[in-house]
Design a protein around this motif. Structure first.
Motif, mmCIF file in Angstrom:
data_model
loop_
_atom_site.group_PDB
_atom_site.id
_atom_site.type_symbol
_atom_site.label_atom_id
_atom_site.label_comp_id
_atom_site.label_asym_id
_atom_site.label_seq_id
_atom_site.Cartn_x
_atom_site.Cartn_y
_atom_site.Cartn_z
ATOM 1 N N ARG A 1 0.823 -1.207 0.000
ATOM 2 C CA ARG A 1 0.000 0.000 0.000
ATOM 3 C C ARG A 1 0.853 1.251 0.000
ATOM 4 O O ARG A 1 1.987 1.190 0.449
ATOM 5 C CB ARG A 1 -0.885 0.019 1.250
ATOM 6 C CG ARG A 1 -2.025 -0.931 1.153
ATOM 7 C CD ARG A 1 -2.811 -0.913 2.450
ATOM 8 N NE ARG A 1 -3.922 -1.824 2.318
ATOM 9 C CZ ARG A 1 -5.160 -1.565 2.741
ATOM 10 N NH1 ARG A 1 -5.438 -0.423 3.327
ATOM 11 N NH2 ARG A 1 -6.108 -2.438 2.582
ATOM 12 N N CYS B 1 -10.396 1.542 -0.272
ATOM 13 C CA CYS B 1 -10.252 2.983 -0.077
ATOM 14 C C CYS B 1 -10.019 3.730 -1.394
ATOM 15 O O CYS B 1 -10.114 4.945 -1.443
ATOM 16 C CB CYS B 1 -9.139 3.289 0.911
ATOM 17 S SG CYS B 1 -7.515 2.852 0.289
ATOM 18 N N SER C 1 -9.979 3.931 5.085
ATOM 19 C CA SER C 1 -10.254 3.085 6.245
ATOM 20 C C SER C 1 -9.167 3.199 7.307
ATOM 21 O O SER C 1 -9.066 2.359 8.191
ATOM 22 C CB SER C 1 -10.462 1.632 5.804
ATOM 23 O OG SER C 1 -9.652 1.308 4.709
ATOM 24 N N GLN C 2 -8.335 4.235 7.163
ATOM 25 C CA GLN C 2 -7.323 4.548 8.177
ATOM 26 C C GLN C 2 -6.395 3.387 8.493
ATOM 27 O O GLN C 2 -6.239 3.000 9.640
ATOM 28 C CB GLN C 2 -7.989 5.037 9.452
ATOM 29 C CG GLN C 2 -8.068 6.549 9.488
ATOM 30 C CD GLN C 2 -9.468 7.040 9.774
ATOM 31 O OE1 GLN C 2 -10.216 6.398 10.489
ATOM 32 N NE2 GLN C 2 -9.812 8.173 9.210
ATOM 33 N N CYS C 3 -5.762 2.889 7.447
ATOM 34 C CA CYS C 3 -4.807 1.810 7.692
ATOM 35 C C CYS C 3 -3.495 2.385 8.198
ATOM 36 O O CYS C 3 -2.651 1.657 8.707
ATOM 37 C CB CYS C 3 -4.583 0.980 6.437
ATOM 38 S SG CYS C 3 -3.545 1.744 5.195
ATOM 39 N N VAL D 1 -1.091 3.896 6.415
ATOM 40 C CA VAL D 1 0.060 3.909 5.523
ATOM 41 C C VAL D 1 0.321 5.297 4.930
ATOM 42 O O VAL D 1 1.470 5.737 4.849
ATOM 43 C CB VAL D 1 -0.085 2.816 4.430
ATOM 44 C CG1 VAL D 1 -0.596 3.336 3.127
ATOM 45 C CG2 VAL D 1 1.236 2.147 4.197
ATOM 46 N N CYS E 1 -4.481 8.401 -0.068
ATOM 47 C CA CYS E 1 -4.685 7.687 -1.313
ATOM 48 C C CYS E 1 -4.389 8.484 -2.574
ATOM 49 O O CYS E 1 -5.304 8.971 -3.247
ATOM 50 C CB CYS E 1 -6.088 7.104 -1.390
ATOM 51 S SG CYS E 1 -5.945 5.372 -1.776
HETATM 52 S S1 SF4 Z 1 -4.319 5.418 4.744
HETATM 53 FE FE1 SF4 Z 1 -4.201 5.463 2.490
HETATM 54 S S2 SF4 Z 1 -4.019 3.321 1.888
HETATM 55 FE FE2 SF4 Z 1 -4.682 3.321 4.034
HETATM 56 S S3 SF4 Z 1 -6.899 3.144 3.903
HETATM 57 FE FE3 SF4 Z 1 -6.435 5.341 4.015
HETATM 58 S S4 SF4 Z 1 -6.288 6.002 1.857
HETATM 59 FE FE4 SF4 Z 1 -6.200 3.770 1.859
#
Ligand code: SF4
Lengths: 623, 219
Positions: free
Chosen positions: A282, A591, A597-599, A601, A610
């Motif tokens: 990601r 996403c 979805s607040q991963c 990264v 994103c």
């Molecule tokens: S932080 Fe970036 S990669 Fe992760 S869910 Fe949100 S938009 Fe997608």
């Protein structure tokens, strides 16, 4: 060619693996450069030559005036025997330079069951196995690739590990190496400490790991000065600016992916919870259409390949996929160019793309529902429904496909027999499909049943793996459930899946197991004909290592995991949230098309949320 | 070029043609391929002194340019050494080539003197008939090899090295393999002979008026 080599080549299978004279291979005089790098792939030539990442690094390193990169692959056992017989050390293919004479050797870690090959290649190259035993004049042994996100089982043998995409890091490392060589101190530790300052570089020997009485890690910390307690991965933010090999080597022999490779985008945010690639690569970054088309032109001109593969984790998700295929057809249709899409989504949009690109050339259409029941597909966040499958198959049959390949997994978290029998049902359903008019029928459905292996940095990283016996029983449940003679079932060997799982989530204490297994003769463990269960059993007995501690135990959320100090940028909190949503059967949207979805990264890499798309931003339509 | 199979060779030439931008004619079907045909596939393990191939182009192209452009794109060890433009109705090479010349190198069998070797080599051909048994798809075929031998020279080199130059019939209307000839010879002599390295020097057209290379004849 060396006379010794000339003598043994007629006696081994597929000698073109070892020639090094393929079209576009680059041969440099080592005396004219400052640093030399061996790109080592711990599997056979045909597999390694199909790997895009290695092609990219080969191109980047050789583009430098002051550096040379050569390839080296795991010699097939017949070649290994010959090399040992005449005491010829393993060598770089291009010039025959001995492995030990390179400044740095970089292994590509794509698959856990290649690890014994790494030891074997080092031994065949006369390089001290243990990093602690290497000294003045010995090469640095490094590694990268997806398995680098838990390289702990290999840390005894590796001087350093690169996390994430290597395009930029490799240059920084080589420059540092060159300076270190020129300075002439010969102090390896000094080099490693400076290398550890490069973001994305992990030097395992600079960390101390403490274990509790129960064998679980209690503390991980750097042993010296300003070393980051947690190493974050590197990525290339703008793919259009990334180097791409448009004159890759063209092998003589047929290889696994014998075609020109174009990369449409990196990352995939579909969020399948079993998929390590989806987490570690990601965020999604696309290459622009213009850039891809110009790369296509250069590639075809320099290689002469009749086939172009549009690679990515989920190629039909590329924003301009229709435009791209249309343009390629227009530009190269006359030359008989074939375009292939390796990873298809399960929907009719993708099937239509496949029809456009390949017509009916390909005998079967591949789809990956991954799980049989809707309940389980929700658990793993494979967001497709039974209707999607039916729709995709219907439109494929209507377009003339009569053979299908379906990918499933067993051993998934929460899986019960009701989920497994659904695999058989879905396969039978596909086999029964008929075109609305006419007598078109499905001739063959082959289902491939893989065994789920929990991977680090995924929501299922805490899960116990299902044992060998139980996996065999579940395979049987499917076999019993399938009645239709047109359905062919392919299963994977549970023992090798468990071994993969062991190294996938293993820690540093597995180093001696690898050595023991390799000494007993284990090689090419990922190859059915070479995997030797008995030898591995002996290695467990010799070292007293209990694989169940790593594979079969449910790990606690609070546990320090062996890979926690190396990070792909995805938060552990996010993984835990996803794990809980999985148990609750709740799905999480992609996403790229939905909300973030607040991963973690994007913030970790200081990117806007994103950053999808290139220059020609057009509104996204999903088929 | 050693170690590459006929299939590898075909692939390498096809890709070179694409890189060179030669206007090839492609076959129809699922897998369009440029129309090239080799006079014969080189058997595995044999090296070659030269091969012939026909290329079918969309339109006439200056042969010299074809040769130069393709040579630029061929890997080391592969080269177009001669070229000739022929009309589309020129018969297929496979149908007209009927003679193959081989060069075989080996050391005298242990304990065998050169004089004895050459005498036996001559005596071998004085037999009335030399039967060869060949396993074919249809069963075992037995035939006399003598009518298939058009030329045979044996020379002694340094260190008891023997070079045989043999010309044998070739092609769909009857052929003899060099290994078959050699095996029959070892059997006749009663020596333990090993199968040596064989090079196919070239393919030819044998007519009443002489022996020609495929590039020399017109039809
Ligand atoms: S932080 Fe970036 S990669 Fe992760 S869910 Fe949100 S938009 Fe997608």
């Amino acid at each position: 060619m060396k006379p010794e080599l000339e003598k043994i080549l007629p006696q081994v299978s597929k000698p073109t693996r070892y020639l090094g004279t393929e079209w576009n291979a680059i041969k440099k005089d080592h005396r004219q450069v400052d640093v030399s790098f061996a790109l080592a792939f711990p599997d056979v030539y045909e597999v390694g030559m199909s790997h895009l990442g290695s092609k990219i690094l080969y191109h980047i390193i050789n583009k430098r005036q002051d550096a040379v990169a050569e390839r080296v692959f795991a010699p097939w056992p017949d070649m290994e025997a010959k090399l040992r017989e005449i005491s010829l050390p393993l060598f770089g293919l291009e010039t025959g330079t001995h492995l030990a004479d390179f400044d740095m050797i970089g292994f590509s870690l794509q698959y856990e069951l290649t690890y014994t090959n790494i030891l074997n290649m080092l031994a065949l190259g006369n390089i001290p196995l243990y990093q602690s035993e290497r000294g003045l004049g010995d090469p640095f042994v490094i590694a990268g690739g997806p398995c680098a996100f838990n390289a702990e089982p290999l840390t005894d043998f590796l001087d350093l590990v690169v996390l994430g995409e290597g395009e930029e890091v490799i240059g920084e490392l080589l420059t540092l190496l060159k300076e270190w060589k020129q300075e002439g101190s010969g102090n390896r530790r000094e080099f490693l400490c400076s290398a550890a300052q490069i973001p994305g570089v992990y030097v395992p020997s600079l960390y101390r790991i403490d274990y509790g009485d129960d064998g679980i890690i209690v503390n991980v910390e750097p042993v010296v000065g300003p070393i980051p307690p947690k190493v974050e991965k590197r990525i290339v933010a703008d793919l259009d600016k990334a180097e791409f090999p448009t004159s890759p080597i063209v092998p003589y022999m047929g290889i696994v992916h014998d075609r020109a490779l174009l990369e449409l985008f990196r990352g995939c945010a579909r969020g399948c919870r079993f998929c390590q690639a989806g987490m570690i690569y990601r965020p999604v970054r696309e290459r622009s259409l213009g850039r891809i088309l110009s790369q296509a032109e250069e590639l075809l001109l320099s290689t002469g390949y009749p086939e172009l593969s549009l690679t990515s984790l989920s190629s039909s998700d590329y924003t301009w996929i229709k435009e791209l295929i249309g343009q390629l057809k227009e530009d190269y249709g006359e030359t008989g160019l074939r375009v292939s899409l390796p990873s298809l989504r399960v929907d009719s949009f993708s099937v239509n793309l496949a029809r456009e690109t390949e017509g009916l050339r390909r005998s079967s259409l591949t789809l990956a529902p991954e799980a049989g029941s809707q309940r389980l597909r929700n658990v793993i966040n494979k967001n497709i429904s039974e209707e999607d499958i039916a729709e995709a198959v219907n439109s494929a049959v209507a377009s003339g496909w009569n053979a299908f390949k379906l990918y499933f997994m067993i051993g998934l978290p929460t899986e019960v027999d009701e989920d497994i029998v659904e695999i058989a049902r879905v396969a039978e359903q596909v086999a029964k499909t008929r075109a609305a008019r006419g007598a078109r029928k499905v001739r063959r459905v082959s289902i491939s049943i893989a065994n789920f292996v929990p991977k680090p940095h995924t929501p299922f990283q805490w899960e116990p793996q299902v044992g060998e016996g139980e996996l065999r029983r579940r395979q049987e449940v499917i076999r019993r459930g399938v009645r239709d003679k047109r359905i062919i079932i392919n299963t994977h060997d549970p023992d090798s899946s468990l071994l993969e799982g062991l190294f996938s989530r293993g820690d540093r204490r597995l180093g001696r197991l690898l050595v023991a297994a390799w000494r007993l003769g284990c090689r090419f463990d990922g190859w059915r004909e070479h995997f030797n269960k008995k030898k591995w059993k002996d290695a467990f007995a010799l070292t007293g290592i209990d694989p169940a501690f790593y594979t079969r135990r449910r790990r606690h959320f609070a546990e320090i995991l062996p890979w926690d100090h190396t990070s792909p940028g995805v938060d552990k909190d996010f993984l835990q949230r996803e794990y809980q949503r999985a148990l609750a059967g709740k799905t999480t949207p992609d996403c790229s098309f939905d909300s973030c979805s607040q991963c973690g990264v994007c913030p970790a890499l200081e990117l806007p949320i994103c950053p999808r798309g290139g220059e020609e931003d057009t509104p996204k339509t999903v088929g | 070029m050693r170690f590459i199979s006929h299939l590898d060779l075909l692939r390498a030439v096809e890709r070179a043609l694409r890189r060179a931008g030669v206007p090839m004619v492609f076959s129809k079907g699922y897998n369009p391929r440029p129309k090239i045909s080799f006079a014969s596939a080189l058997p595995v393990g044999m090296t070659s002194g030269g091969e012939y191939a026909e290329f079918i182009l969309k339109h006439s192209w200056p042969p010299k340019e074809f040769q130069a452009r393709l040579n630029e794109q061929l890997p080391i060890g592969l080269e177009i050494v001669a070229i000739k433009e022929v009309a589309y109705n020129f018969p297929a090479l496979t149908a007209v080539v009927n003679l193959a010349c081989y060069r075989i190198n080996f050391f005298l069998p242990p304990g065998v003197k050169a004089v004895a070797f050459f005498a036996t080599w001559e005596d071998f051909y004085k037999q009335e008939k030399i039967q060869v048994r060949r396993q074919t798809k249809k069963g075992i075929r037995v035939f006399d090899l003598l009518p298939h031998v058009y030329g045979r020279k044996a020379r002694l080199g340094e260190n008891d090295n023997v070079t045989l130059n043999i010309d044998l019939s070739f092609g769909p209307r009857g052929s003899l393999r060099p290994a078959e000839l050699l095996q029959a010879f070892w059997d006749f002599a009663g020596w333990e002979g090993r199968m040596p390295a064989i090079q196919r020097e070239g393919l030819f057209i044998l007519r009443d008026d002489g022996i020609f290379s495929p590039l020399e004849v017109d039809f």
